[in-house]
Scaffold this motif. Structure first.
Motif, mmCIF file in Angstrom:
data_model
loop_
_atom_site.group_PDB
_atom_site.id
_atom_site.type_symbol
_atom_site.label_atom_id
_atom_site.label_comp_id
_atom_site.label_asym_id
_atom_site.label_seq_id
_atom_site.Cartn_x
_atom_site.Cartn_y
_atom_site.Cartn_z
ATOM 1 N N LEU A 109 0.347 -1.368 0.127
ATOM 2 C CA LEU A 109 -0.094 -0.035 0.322
ATOM 3 C C LEU A 109 1.059 0.847 -0.173
ATOM 4 C CD1 LEU A 109 -3.264 0.426 2.524
ATOM 5 C CD2 LEU A 109 -3.134 0.136 0.036
ATOM 6 N N ASN A 110 1.867 1.344 0.824
ATOM 7 C CA ASN A 110 2.428 2.567 0.634
ATOM 8 C C ASN A 110 3.264 2.820 -0.508
ATOM 9 O OD1 ASN A 110 2.699 3.696 3.695
ATOM 10 N ND2 ASN A 110 3.517 1.544 4.088
ATOM 11 N N ARG A 111 4.095 1.486 -0.900
ATOM 12 C CA ARG A 111 4.167 2.043 -2.505
ATOM 13 C C ARG A 111 3.856 2.710 -3.363
ATOM 14 N NH1 ARG A 111 4.271 -0.421 -7.024
ATOM 15 N NH2 ARG A 111 2.616 -2.356 -6.790
ATOM 16 N N ARG A 112 2.206 1.771 -3.248
ATOM 17 C CA ARG A 112 1.431 2.361 -4.156
ATOM 18 C C ARG A 112 0.837 3.943 -3.650
ATOM 19 N NH1 ARG A 112 -2.838 -2.070 -3.864
ATOM 20 N NH2 ARG A 112 -4.878 -0.524 -3.996
ATOM 21 N N THR A 113 1.081 4.018 -2.607
ATOM 22 C CA THR A 113 0.866 5.509 -2.138
ATOM 23 C C THR A 113 2.093 7.007 -2.451
ATOM 24 O OG1 THR A 113 -0.157 4.577 -0.422
ATOM 25 C CG2 THR A 113 0.294 6.952 -0.057
ATOM 26 N N LEU A 114 3.334 6.183 -1.924
ATOM 27 C CA LEU A 114 4.602 7.106 -2.498
ATOM 28 C C LEU A 114 4.779 6.621 -4.445
ATOM 29 C CD1 LEU A 114 6.991 7.986 -2.682
ATOM 30 C CD2 LEU A 114 7.818 5.319 -2.023
ATOM 31 N N GLU A 115 3.921 6.107 -5.349
ATOM 32 C CA GLU A 115 3.944 6.227 -5.992
ATOM 33 C C GLU A 115 3.191 7.296 -6.790
ATOM 34 O OE1 GLU A 115 4.157 2.412 -7.858
ATOM 35 O OE2 GLU A 115 6.137 1.703 -8.175
ATOM 36 N N ALA A 116 1.709 7.185 -6.851
ATOM 37 C CA ALA A 116 0.590 8.088 -7.038
ATOM 38 C C ALA A 116 0.972 9.197 -6.743
ATOM 39 C CB ALA A 116 -0.168 7.861 -6.191
ATOM 40 N N ARG A 117 2.217 9.535 -4.774
ATOM 41 C CA ARG A 117 2.335 10.888 -4.841
ATOM 42 C C ARG A 117 3.566 11.602 -5.712
ATOM 43 N NH1 ARG A 117 1.576 10.474 2.182
ATOM 44 N NH2 ARG A 117 -1.012 11.365 2.367
ATOM 45 N N ARG A 118 4.105 10.712 -5.610
ATOM 46 C CA ARG A 118 5.126 11.626 -6.733
ATOM 47 C C ARG A 118 4.444 11.444 -8.270
ATOM 48 N NH1 ARG A 118 10.323 6.843 -5.638
ATOM 49 N NH2 ARG A 118 11.690 7.870 -4.132
#
Length: 379
Positions: A90-99
């Protein structure tokens, strides 16, 4: 718990007034889920965080900043339950989206980097965690400044990454600096200061000054007990850490009693399959040996090795620690053949995952019994 009751009343009221899918209601529910995380009621927090995220996705889509915040919060609930792989994903997906949505230097993007690196570290992926957190700390200092609480969090996680990777002198300097700055910026009783003090204390126990470790640890246990009450997992966890200090200064009966209490309290709070409970059990088994009860020590590490393998997998650092501890317990019972078999397999897995020269591998090869440090998490 007072705040939780007020928040809950507000959430119920908004749901009746505006319906479950209302944005104002969802924001209030997010506050309540955060309260539940703070109170150590992780199952309830998870349930709530899950439907909040689902609702935001339906209302606003995957990329909205509120959806991404809800996704970040769900990951925190998962991590607090020891579900590190799911939190990482989940954090990987959040990080990619926020970037993509907010760009690389936005404070929320940087916040996601801390979370993602924390999950990598908790899964034993120390190299990946260290390189991400290293780079992220540089950007945090540039963008947010030295004394920003989020920069301090980033540096604290970097110190933990350095420690787990075996860079002890770097970790020592950073743990001290982060705690001193946090005390100055936020005061001694801030939750962030307490979190940093807990790490400083377990690091000092092993690598610096046992008297300093003890003084800090007494403050941390007392502070968490006052703030969160006797039943909270953080109280059980920091007591388990304190017991190791007592063991190291020769107060073995007190250490043994305190660890058995911590293990019972953690089991009651989170169940016997939670990683924190498994960690407490690794330490309790060492103390059972010290007070002359090798049979129950070996029975405990045997059961915990099975549970840790189920929950975290055979190659997770915590599982490897308990397998090494179990070998030591078997040797204590004069079961040499079984001990050698368990030890050989665990050492092979340590070499395969962490490498021949990693501090954990070297320590296990020298037959130093492993222990576990409780680490309070961000909520």
């Amino acid at each position: 718990a007072g705040t939780e009751a007020i928040e809950r009343a507000a959430v119920d009221h908004l749901r009746e007034e505006r319906g479950a899918q209302d944005l104002e209601h969802l924001r209030a529910a997010g506050g309540l889920a955060a309260d539940l995380r703070g109170l150590g009621r992780y199952d309830e927090a998870l349930e709530m965080s899950t439907w909040i995220l689902t609702s935001y996705r339906e209302l606003l889509g995957d990329q909205d900043s509120r959806t991404l915040s809800a996704q970040n919060n769900l990951a925190m609930s998962l991590r607090l339950l020891g579900r590190y792989e799911e939190s990482l994903e989940l954090n990987r997906r959040t990080l990619e989206a926020r970037r993509q949505v907010l760009r690389h230097r936005h404070s929320w993007t940087l916040y996601s980097e801390i979370h993602y690196a924390t999950d990598l570290r908790l899964l034993g992926r120390y190299g990946d965690a260290l390189s991400l957190q290293n780079q992220s700390v540089r950007v945090h200092r540039l963008v947010m400044g030295q004394d920003n609480p989020q920069t301090l969090r980033a540096e604290h996680n970097l110190a933990l990454c350095q420690y787990r990777s075996g860079e002890r002198s770097k970790a020592a300097a950073l743990f001290t600096r982060v705690l001193e700055r946090c005390e100055r910026v936020l005061g001694e009783n801030d939750p962030l200061t307490m979190m940093f003090a807990a790490s400083q204390s377990f690091f000092a126990r092993e690598h610096a000054d046992i008297d300093q470790a003890r003084a800090i640890s007494e403050k941390v246990v007392g502070g968490y007990t006052d703030m969160l009450g006797e039943e909270h997992p953080y109280v059980a966890g920091t007591r388990a850490n304190h017991a190791l200090i007592l063991r190291n200064v020769g107060e073995r009966d007190q250490a043994h009693a305190l660890l058995e209490q911590a293990l019972a309290d953690m089991t009651r709070a989170l169940g016997e399959h939670h990683p924190w409970t498994l960690g407490c059990a690794i330490n309790a088994s060492a103390l059972r040996n010290l007070v002359g009860d090798p049979e129950s020590a070996a029975a405990l590490t045997d059961a915990v090795a099975t549970r840790a393998t189920e929950v975290l997998g055979r190659l997770h650092p915590l599982t490897l620690s308990v397998r090494i501890a179990h070998a030591a317990d078997l040797r204590g019972l004069r079961e040499r053949q079984r001990a050698d078999k368990v030890e050989t397999e665990a050492l092979e897995d340590l070499r395969a995952t962490l490498g021949d020269q990693h501090v954990h591998t070297v320590s296990a090869r020298s037959r130093n019994r492993p222990y576990w440090d409780f680490e309070p998490q961000m909520i």
